[in-house]
Design a protein around this motif. Structure first.
Motif, PDB file in Angstrom:
ATOM      1  N   ASP A  34       0.811  -1.226   0.000  1.00  0.00           N
ATOM      2  CA  ASP A  34       0.000   0.000   0.000  1.00  0.00           C
ATOM      3  C   ASP A  34       0.842   1.273   0.000  1.00  0.00           C
ATOM      4  O   ASP A  34       0.508   2.245  -0.659  1.00  0.00           O
ATOM      5  N   CYS A  35       1.947   1.266   0.771  1.00  0.00           N
ATOM      6  CA  CYS A  35       2.698   2.521   0.847  1.00  0.00           C
ATOM      7  C   CYS A  35       3.576   2.725  -0.387  1.00  0.00           C
ATOM      8  O   CYS A  35       4.191   3.776  -0.534  1.00  0.00           O
ATOM      9  N   CYS A  36       3.657   1.736  -1.274  1.00  0.00           N
ATOM     10  CA  CYS A  36       4.385   1.918  -2.536  1.00  0.00           C
ATOM     11  C   CYS A  36       3.425   2.358  -3.641  1.00  0.00           C
ATOM     12  O   CYS A  36       3.824   2.571  -4.781  1.00  0.00           O
ATOM     13  N   ARG A  37       2.141   2.407  -3.299  1.00  0.00           N
ATOM     14  CA  ARG A  37       1.106   2.890  -4.236  1.00  0.00           C
ATOM     15  C   ARG A  37       0.466   4.100  -3.585  1.00  0.00           C
ATOM     16  O   ARG A  37      -0.188   3.978  -2.563  1.00  0.00           O
ATOM     17  N   VAL A  41       5.334  10.933  -0.368  1.00  0.00           N
ATOM     18  CA  VAL A  41       6.315  11.368  -1.366  1.00  0.00           C
ATOM     19  C   VAL A  41       7.680  10.898  -0.870  1.00  0.00           C
ATOM     20  O   VAL A  41       8.071  11.197   0.266  1.00  0.00           O
ATOM     21  N   ILE A  42       8.383  10.124  -1.701  1.00  0.00           N
ATOM     22  CA  ILE A  42       9.694   9.619  -1.273  1.00  0.00           C
ATOM     23  C   ILE A  42      10.757  10.592  -1.758  1.00  0.00           C
ATOM     24  O   ILE A  42      11.240  10.493  -2.888  1.00  0.00           O
ATOM     25  N   VAL A  43      11.084  11.543  -0.907  1.00  0.00           N
ATOM     26  CA  VAL A  43      12.137  12.508  -1.235  1.00  0.00           C
ATOM     27  C   VAL A  43      13.475  11.807  -1.038  1.00  0.00           C
ATOM     28  O   VAL A  43      13.662  11.078  -0.056  1.00  0.00           O
ATOM     29  N   ALA A  80      12.756  13.218  -6.046  1.00  0.00           N
ATOM     30  CA  ALA A  80      11.833  12.284  -5.380  1.00  0.00           C
ATOM     31  C   ALA A  80      11.537  11.158  -6.365  1.00  0.00           C
ATOM     32  O   ALA A  80      11.691  11.329  -7.586  1.00  0.00           O
ATOM     33  N   LEU A  81      11.112  10.018  -5.832  1.00  0.00           N
ATOM     34  CA  LEU A  81      10.705   8.932  -6.731  1.00  0.00           C
ATOM     35  C   LEU A  81       9.492   9.385  -7.535  1.00  0.00           C
ATOM     36  O   LEU A  81       8.592  10.033  -7.007  1.00  0.00           O
ATOM     37  N   LYS A  82       9.508   9.030  -8.827  1.00  0.00           N
ATOM     38  CA  LYS A  82       8.424   9.462  -9.725  1.00  0.00           C
ATOM     39  C   LYS A  82       7.375   8.364  -9.803  1.00  0.00           C
ATOM     40  O   LYS A  82       7.658   7.272 -10.306  1.00  0.00           O
ATOM     41  N   VAL A  94       1.929   4.147  -8.999  1.00  0.00           N
ATOM     42  CA  VAL A  94       2.768   3.275  -8.167  1.00  0.00           C
ATOM     43  C   VAL A  94       4.237   3.682  -8.285  1.00  0.00           C
ATOM     44  O   VAL A  94       4.651   4.317  -9.259  1.00  0.00           O
ATOM     45  N   CYS A  95       4.995   3.273  -7.306  1.00  0.00           N
ATOM     46  CA  CYS A  95       6.437   3.521  -7.329  1.00  0.00           C
ATOM     47  C   CYS A  95       7.062   2.769  -8.500  1.00  0.00           C
ATOM     48  O   CYS A  95       6.708   1.607  -8.753  1.00  0.00           O
ATOM     49  N   PRO A  96       8.011   3.388  -9.203  1.00  0.00           N
ATOM     50  CA  PRO A  96       8.620   2.709 -10.360  1.00  0.00           C
ATOM     51  C   PRO A  96       9.412   1.458  -9.979  1.00  0.00           C
ATOM     52  O   PRO A  96       9.720   0.640 -10.838  1.00  0.00           O
ATOM     53  N   TYR A  97       9.730   1.316  -8.705  1.00  0.00           N
ATOM     54  CA  TYR A  97      10.520   0.161  -8.272  1.00  0.00           C
ATOM     55  C   TYR A  97       9.661  -0.947  -7.666  1.00  0.00           C
ATOM     56  O   TYR A  97      10.184  -1.904  -7.120  1.00  0.00           O
ATOM     57  N   LEU A  98       8.360  -0.789  -7.761  1.00  0.00           N
ATOM     58  CA  LEU A  98       7.490  -1.856  -7.266  1.00  0.00           C
ATOM     59  C   LEU A  98       7.377  -2.936  -8.347  1.00  0.00           C
ATOM     60  O   LEU A  98       6.992  -2.645  -9.479  1.00  0.00           O
ATOM     61  N   GLY A  99       7.744  -4.177  -7.991  1.00  0.00           N
ATOM     62  CA  GLY A  99       7.717  -5.268  -8.964  1.00  0.00           C
ATOM     63  C   GLY A  99       6.303  -5.768  -9.210  1.00  0.00           C
ATOM     64  O   GLY A  99       5.381  -5.474  -8.440  1.00  0.00           O
ATOM     65  N   ARG A 103       6.465  -6.724  -4.683  1.00  0.00           N
ATOM     66  CA  ARG A 103       7.605  -6.549  -3.790  1.00  0.00           C
ATOM     67  C   ARG A 103       8.530  -5.467  -4.344  1.00  0.00           C
ATOM     68  O   ARG A 103       8.551  -5.205  -5.554  1.00  0.00           O
ATOM     69  N   CYS A 104       9.297  -4.876  -3.454  1.00  0.00           N
ATOM     70  CA  CYS A 104      10.235  -3.822  -3.862  1.00  0.00           C
ATOM     71  C   CYS A 104      11.423  -4.447  -4.592  1.00  0.00           C
ATOM     72  O   CYS A 104      12.070  -5.346  -4.053  1.00  0.00           O
ATOM     73  N   THR A 105      11.713  -3.957  -5.789  1.00  0.00           N
ATOM     74  CA  THR A 105      12.816  -4.532  -6.570  1.00  0.00           C
ATOM     75  C   THR A 105      14.179  -3.986  -6.146  1.00  0.00           C
ATOM     76  O   THR A 105      15.206  -4.445  -6.632  1.00  0.00           O
ATOM     77  N   ILE A 106      14.165  -2.962  -5.286  1.00  0.00           N
ATOM     78  CA  ILE A 106      15.452  -2.415  -4.819  1.00  0.00           C
ATOM     79  C   ILE A 106      15.511  -2.499  -3.292  1.00  0.00           C
ATOM     80  O   ILE A 106      16.103  -1.639  -2.645  1.00  0.00           O
ATOM     81  N   HIS A 107      14.912  -3.546  -2.762  1.00  0.00           N
ATOM     82  CA  HIS A 107      14.732  -3.635  -1.304  1.00  0.00           C
ATOM     83  C   HIS A 107      16.030  -3.390  -0.527  1.00  0.00           C
ATOM     84  O   HIS A 107      16.036  -2.645   0.453  1.00  0.00           O
ATOM     85  N   PHE A 109      18.617  -1.685  -1.170  1.00  0.00           N
ATOM     86  CA  PHE A 109      19.151  -0.314  -1.198  1.00  0.00           C
ATOM     87  C   PHE A 109      18.021   0.696  -1.417  1.00  0.00           C
ATOM     88  O   PHE A 109      18.177   1.721  -2.062  1.00  0.00           O
ATOM     89  N   ARG A 110      16.866   0.389  -0.815  1.00  0.00           N
ATOM     90  CA  ARG A 110      15.714   1.285  -0.929  1.00  0.00           C
ATOM     91  C   ARG A 110      16.001   2.592  -0.178  1.00  0.00           C
ATOM     92  O   ARG A 110      16.819   2.615   0.755  1.00  0.00           O
ATOM     93  N   PRO A 111      15.302   3.661  -0.540  1.00  0.00           N
ATOM     94  CA  PRO A 111      15.554   4.962   0.093  1.00  0.00           C
ATOM     95  C   PRO A 111      15.291   4.958   1.600  1.00  0.00           C
ATOM     96  O   PRO A 111      14.512   4.142   2.112  1.00  0.00           O
ATOM     97  N   GLY A 112      15.897   5.906   2.277  1.00  0.00           N
ATOM     98  CA  GLY A 112      15.773   6.001   3.735  1.00  0.00           C
ATOM     99  C   GLY A 112      14.324   6.129   4.193  1.00  0.00           C
ATOM    100  O   GLY A 112      13.942   5.545   5.216  1.00  0.00           O
ATOM    101  N   ILE A 113      13.508   6.882   3.481  1.00  0.00           N
ATOM    102  CA  ILE A 113      12.102   7.048   3.902  1.00  0.00           C
ATOM    103  C   ILE A 113      11.381   5.696   3.851  1.00  0.00           C
ATOM    104  O   ILE A 113      10.575   5.385   4.726  1.00  0.00           O
ATOM    105  N   CYS A 114      11.704   4.878   2.851  1.00  0.00           N
ATOM    106  CA  CYS A 114      11.073   3.551   2.757  1.00  0.00           C
ATOM    107  C   CYS A 114      11.533   2.661   3.905  1.00  0.00           C
ATOM    108  O   CYS A 114      10.756   1.861   4.426  1.00  0.00           O
ATOM    109  N   ARG A 115      12.808   2.772   4.274  1.00  0.00           N
ATOM    110  CA  ARG A 115      13.315   1.974   5.402  1.00  0.00           C
ATOM    111  C   ARG A 115      12.596   2.349   6.694  1.00  0.00           C
ATOM    112  O   ARG A 115      12.294   1.505   7.517  1.00  0.00           O
TER     113      ARG A 115
HETATM  114  S1  SF4 Z   1      11.446   2.075  -3.382  1.00  0.00           S
HETATM  115 FE1  SF4 Z   1      10.586   0.093  -2.850  1.00  0.00          FE
HETATM  116  S2  SF4 Z   1       9.827   0.316  -0.748  1.00  0.00           S
HETATM  117 FE2  SF4 Z   1      10.136   2.374  -1.572  1.00  0.00          FE
HETATM  118  S3  SF4 Z   1       8.142   2.990  -2.407  1.00  0.00           S
HETATM  119 FE3  SF4 Z   1       9.325   2.062  -4.069  1.00  0.00          FE
HETATM  120  S4  SF4 Z   1       8.756  -0.104  -4.129  1.00  0.00           S
HETATM  121 FE4  SF4 Z   1       8.111   0.754  -2.154  1.00  0.00          FE
END
Ligand code: SF4
Ligand code: SF4
Length: 227
Positions: A34-37, A41-43, A80-82, A94-99, A103-107, A109-115
């Motif tokens: 849900d938080c990847c959709r 805003v992931i700055v 920020a992530l687009k 959705v986040c461009p890195y959501l598979g 699941r997160c495709t860059i888990h 090394f995901r950004p600090g806000i995602c961690r």
């Molecule tokens: S980088 Fe990964 S954890 Fe962060 S919003 Fe995108 S898919 Fe989700």
């Protein structure tokens, strides 16, 4: 991300350090993205860009062509992530890195806000403490986890020092620009300087924190801030 709400509105009213236990368990986010959709805003801070450069082998300019964008965040231009519109309207942005598997495709090394998420940081006098944002995670099951385990960041002391230094630099730039026109030449100059000094630069380095400290010291001098 900077929020307008008060800590009382956002959180359980408690402040945490890296060694505290917090009720943040999400069962490994199984079946939920849900938080990847349409999430926060992931700055991206300079460490996030360093990690994306390193693991994806893409420069900042290449990332800008694909997965990140520049946004005005509290008067400063930052990357920020687009979010991307998925073909199916129901999926929305959705986040461009959501598979495709959700699941997160860059888990790793995901950004600090995602961690952090659904933890956040509350700032006071240039210092921060962690907070639990109680209205954010839709599947938080309340299992207690130590904050530093949740973050999973090696050399956490250096990372936290970096967060403080970066936050303080941006806060100083915002104070300097307070009351100036959004289109002013000064604002433009400072935004471009910060982008060049911390994002458009070559992050192909081994010692991120050391090089960041040097670049920050240069920026403090350039902008006339005391360190
Ligand atoms: S980088 Fe990964 S954890 Fe962060 S919003 Fe995108 S898919 Fe989700
Ligand atoms: S909303 Fe909660 S459970 Fe769902 S992906 Fe985000 S952190 Fe994980």
């Amino acid at each position: 991300m900077w929020r307008e709400e008060t800590v009382e509105e956002l959180s359980d009213g408690r402040f945490y350090t890296a060694n505290d236990m917090v009720k943040v368990g999400t069962d490994d986010c199984r079946g939920c993205a849900d938080c990847c959709r349409m999430g926060p805003v992931i700055v991206l801070d300079p460490l996030d860009v360093f990690e994306l450069n390193r693991f994806l082998g893409q420069s900042f300019e290449e990332l800008l062509n694909e997965t990140i964008e520049l946004k005005v965040i509290d008067g400063l231009i930052l990357p920020a992530l687009k979010l991307l519109q998925k073909e199916s309207q129901e999926e929305g942005m959705v986040c461009p890195y959501l598979g495709e598997d959700g699941r997160c495709t860059i888990h790793d090394f995901r950004p600090g806000i995602c961690r952090l998420y659904p933890l956040g940081r509350s700032w006071e006098n240039g210092e921060f403490r962690y907070i639990l944002q109680v209205n954010e995670c839709t599947h938080c099951n309340g299992t207690k986890i130590k904050v530093k385990k949740w973050l999973g960041i090696p050399n956490l002391a250096a990372y936290e020092a970096f967060c403080r230094d970066w936050h303080e630099l941006l806060a100083s730039a915002r104070r300097l620009l307070e009351g100036t026109d959004p289109e002013s030449k000064l604002r433009n100059q400072i935004c471009i300087y910060l982008l060049r000094q911390f994002y458009l630069c070559d992050w192909n380095v081994d010692d991120f924190y050391g090089v960041f400290a040097q670049r920050r010291a240069e920026a403090m001098r350039y902008l006339g801030f005391s360190s």
